[in-house]
Structure formats: structure tokens, C-alpha cells
Design an enzyme around this catalytic site. Structure first.
Site, PDB file in Angstrom:
ATOM      1  N   GLU A 306       0.810  -1.227   0.000  1.00 54.77           N
ATOM      2  CA  GLU A 306       0.000   0.000   0.000  1.00 54.77           C
ATOM      3  C   GLU A 306       0.839   1.272   0.000  1.00 54.77           C
ATOM      4  O   GLU A 306       0.291   2.365   0.097  1.00 54.77           O
ATOM      5  CB  GLU A 306      -0.955   0.064   1.205  1.00 54.77           C
ATOM      6  CG  GLU A 306      -1.922  -1.076   1.330  1.00 54.77           C
ATOM      7  CD  GLU A 306      -2.826  -0.959   2.554  1.00 54.77           C
ATOM      8  OE1 GLU A 306      -2.802   0.101   3.240  1.00 54.77           O
ATOM      9  OE2 GLU A 306      -3.553  -1.928   2.829  1.00 54.77           O
ATOM     10  N   GLY A 307       2.163   1.165  -0.036  1.00 56.85           N
ATOM     11  CA  GLY A 307       3.004   2.347   0.102  1.00 56.85           C
ATOM     12  C   GLY A 307       3.239   2.756   1.540  1.00 56.85           C
ATOM     13  O   GLY A 307       3.784   3.835   1.804  1.00 56.85           O
TER      14      GLY A 307
END
Length: 339
Positions: A306-307
């Protein structure tokens, strides 16, 4: 597309002719660091981060005003081989969760004042099952890279790249094996929780995929098209676009690093503007960073994607820039320097 009509030619030309760092700006930052109210080198890697920012933005007093986390989501045909405990429908469900503000990355972005964009890459059309066919043809892969380049449209001065895609640690492992060799066991880990028979099927899928495409894996961009995913191709495009626009990049975990690794294999200097935000608990990630000679900023046992790791690292990069620009010099503060 290039005049030759070959889909990857423009990208090959771009990768060969990337702009380099601004060494004058980097030198100016180092010189100012020596005058700030602290012992020389006492901020450790934060000082190196500011020099890196200066080199890749061309600014002698680098500032982070519009940081952005770009999350790319894609689905993978190889999940039909029952390699993961979650169905591919979870990818779209998580994209909806991002939009609703309910994911971990949303909270980290709020905590650190980061923008967030999510790119849905044809989730209803998974890539080909890499154990049976190429993930993408070259035209599709090149078009997806071009789409990823649009991540910086609208403006940002620090790009954090992350991903969402059920099955994509299998894809990352296959890419790493194709680029750097070794065995499937070197690169395959549990991902979202593949253990026992699931893990054995995941290992088998990576072995089968690399063996099937072996004759076409000498070119890193062909590795990307045959073994990759849309989100990985888009991240590679985003990294290249950022380089052309003097935007530093923070790369997230194993899957995002696989996108960077494709560019590294094509030209090791292609990711010099990238900082690797963290080392994932996914076991192949540490090895992949070692192969590229990259030192991660954080090591927190994370493996979410998801970063999230890149976004946490962005808070440190922002702090480093503020320390450099906001601290007084010894002369300004009337403090005696070292003898």
C-alpha cells in the site's frame, strides 16, 4: 510509440539518456550542513537525505511541499493456481477501502500530511497466468508504463510509490529470479499468508514461469512484460517520469522494489533518484535491496504494501529537509563552533 514501431524502444532510449544529479546543489547542501548548530555529521543519515534531495531536485535549499503517495492496483492471472489465501476480488475491495479512507495508508498519509492517489489498473482484466503465457504483450506493458508516468501529473515534489494486488509477491519473486538468478526459494515468501501447500504452489508457480519464458528474459523490459503485472509496469513508468521531472522517489516494499529492479537491470543509474523507504519482512526484499546495493531507511517488520513503508519514510525525509532549511547557523545563533 517510436518511429521503429517497437513498443519498448522509447523506454529503452529514455533509460539510456536519463538526466543526472545536480552536483552543485548537493555540494551547497553539504557546505551549509557544516555551518548549522550541531556537531558535524550528528544528524547522520538525515544529512545524506538532504544532499540526495538537493541532487535530484536541483534545489540548494530543498523543501517538501507537495508529497504524494501513489498506489497502483492490479490483478494477476497466476492467482488461479491457488497460491494465496485471499481471492483476487480483494484487490478491488481494497481500492474501495482506500477511497473510503479505511486503510492503513490513509491513516499514515493523514498523520504525515501526504497526498494520496490510487490508480486502478483494469482490475476486471487480470494479466495472463505467467505459468502458461506472458503476463502482457509488449504493447500493453509499454502502454501501462506510460499510464504510470501520469502519476506525477498535477504536481508533486516527492513521490512515494506503493501497490495493491493479490498475488503480486509471486510476480515480484519471479521478476527477481529472472533478473538476479538463484532459486525460487531465495525469493518466494509467504506474502499475504501463503504457508504449507499454498507456499509450495507459489514456489512451483515461480519456477514454472521463469522456465517457460527463459528464452525471452535477457532484456529487463521483456522480463517485465512476460512476468510482471500492470501495477509493477505502472510503478516503473512512474519512477522514470519522476526522474525526468526532477522529482525524488521513495520506493515501498518488495513488489515496488521489483519495479525499480527492472529499471536497475536496464541501467543501474536509473534508480539513483530513489530512496528505499524500508525493508519488508517478506524475505526476498532484503536480498533484492542487496543486489541493487540499496540501504533501506526503516526496518520495522512490515509487509503490508500500500506504500505504507514509503509513506513512513517520507516523514523522515520531510523532517530532514526542514532541519536543513530551518536550523540556524552557528553565526546566526551566536554559538561558538568547534575548535
Amino acid at each position: 510509440m517510436s518511429a521503429s514501431g517497437l513498443p519498448f524502444d522509447d523506454f529503452r532510449e529514455l533509460i539510456r539518456n536519463l538526466p543526472g544529479p545536480d552536483l552543485g546543489a548537493e555540494r551547497a547542501v553539504r557546505e551549509r550542513e557544516a555551518t548549522l548548530t550541531k556537531p558535524a555529521g550528528s544528524l547522520g543519515r538525515m544529512e545524506d537525505i538532504v544532499a540526495w534531495l538537493a541532487a535530484w531536485t536541483g534545489k540548494r535549499t530543498p523543501q517538501i511541499n507537495r508529497p504524494l503517495v501513489a498506489v497502483f492496483a492490479g490483478n494477476h492471472g497466476v492467482t488461479a493456481k491457488n497460491i494465496t489465501p485471499f481471492p483476487p476480488s480483494v484487490t478491488a475491495q481494497m481500492v474501495e477501502n482506500f477511497a473510503a479512507g479505511g486503510a492503513a495508508i490513509n491513516q499514515i498519509c493523514i498523520a504525515n500530511d501526504l497526498g494520496l492517489k490510487v490508480f486502478d489498473l483494469a482490475l476486471e482484466h487480470p494479466t495472463g497466468d505467467i505459468t502458461e503465457e506472458p503476463a502482457m504483450d509488449e504493447r500493453t506493458c509499454a502502454a501501462t508504463m506510460a499510464f504510470g508516468m501520469e502519476a506525477i501529473a498535477g504536481g508533486t515534489d516527492l513521490l512515494c510509490i506503493g501497490e495493491m494486488g493479490i498475488g503480486n509477491t509471486t510476480i515480484a519473486a519471479a521478476i527477481a529470479l529472472a533478473l538476479f538468478g538463484g532459486t525460487a526459494e531465495d525469493w518466494v515468501g509467504p506474502g499475504t499468508g501463503s504457508t504449507g501447500e499454498l507456499l509450495q504452489r507459489k514456489l512451483a508457480a515461480v519456477r514454472q514461469a521463469v522456465a517457460l519464458h527463459q528464452a525471452h528474459l535477457q532484456d529487463p523490459l521483456e522480463v517485465l512484460s512476460r512476468l510482471g503485472g500492470r501495477e509493477i509496469a505502472a510503478m516503473a513508468g512512474a519512477i522514470l517520469a519522476a526522474r525526468m521531472e526532477k522529482i525524488p522517489v521513495i520506493v515501498d516494499g518488495f513488489v515496488a522494489s521489483a519495479a525499480a529492479a527492472v529499471l536497475y537491470a536496464a541501467n543501474p543509474e536509473a534508480i539513483d533518484h530513489c530512496l528505499f523507504g524500508h525493508v519488508s519482512a517478506e524475505p526476498g526484499h532484503r536480498k533484492l535491496l542487496e543486489k541493487m546495493g540499496k540501504q533501506p531507511l526503516l526496518d520495522m517488520g512490515m509487509r503490508l504494501g500500500e506504500g505504507t513503508g514509503a509513506a513512513l519514510a517520507a516523514s523522515i525525509v520531510k523532517a530532514a529537509a526542514l532541519c536543513h532549511s530551518g536550523m540556524a547557523t552557528f553565526e546566526q545563533a551566536g554559538i561558538s563552533g568547534s575548535k
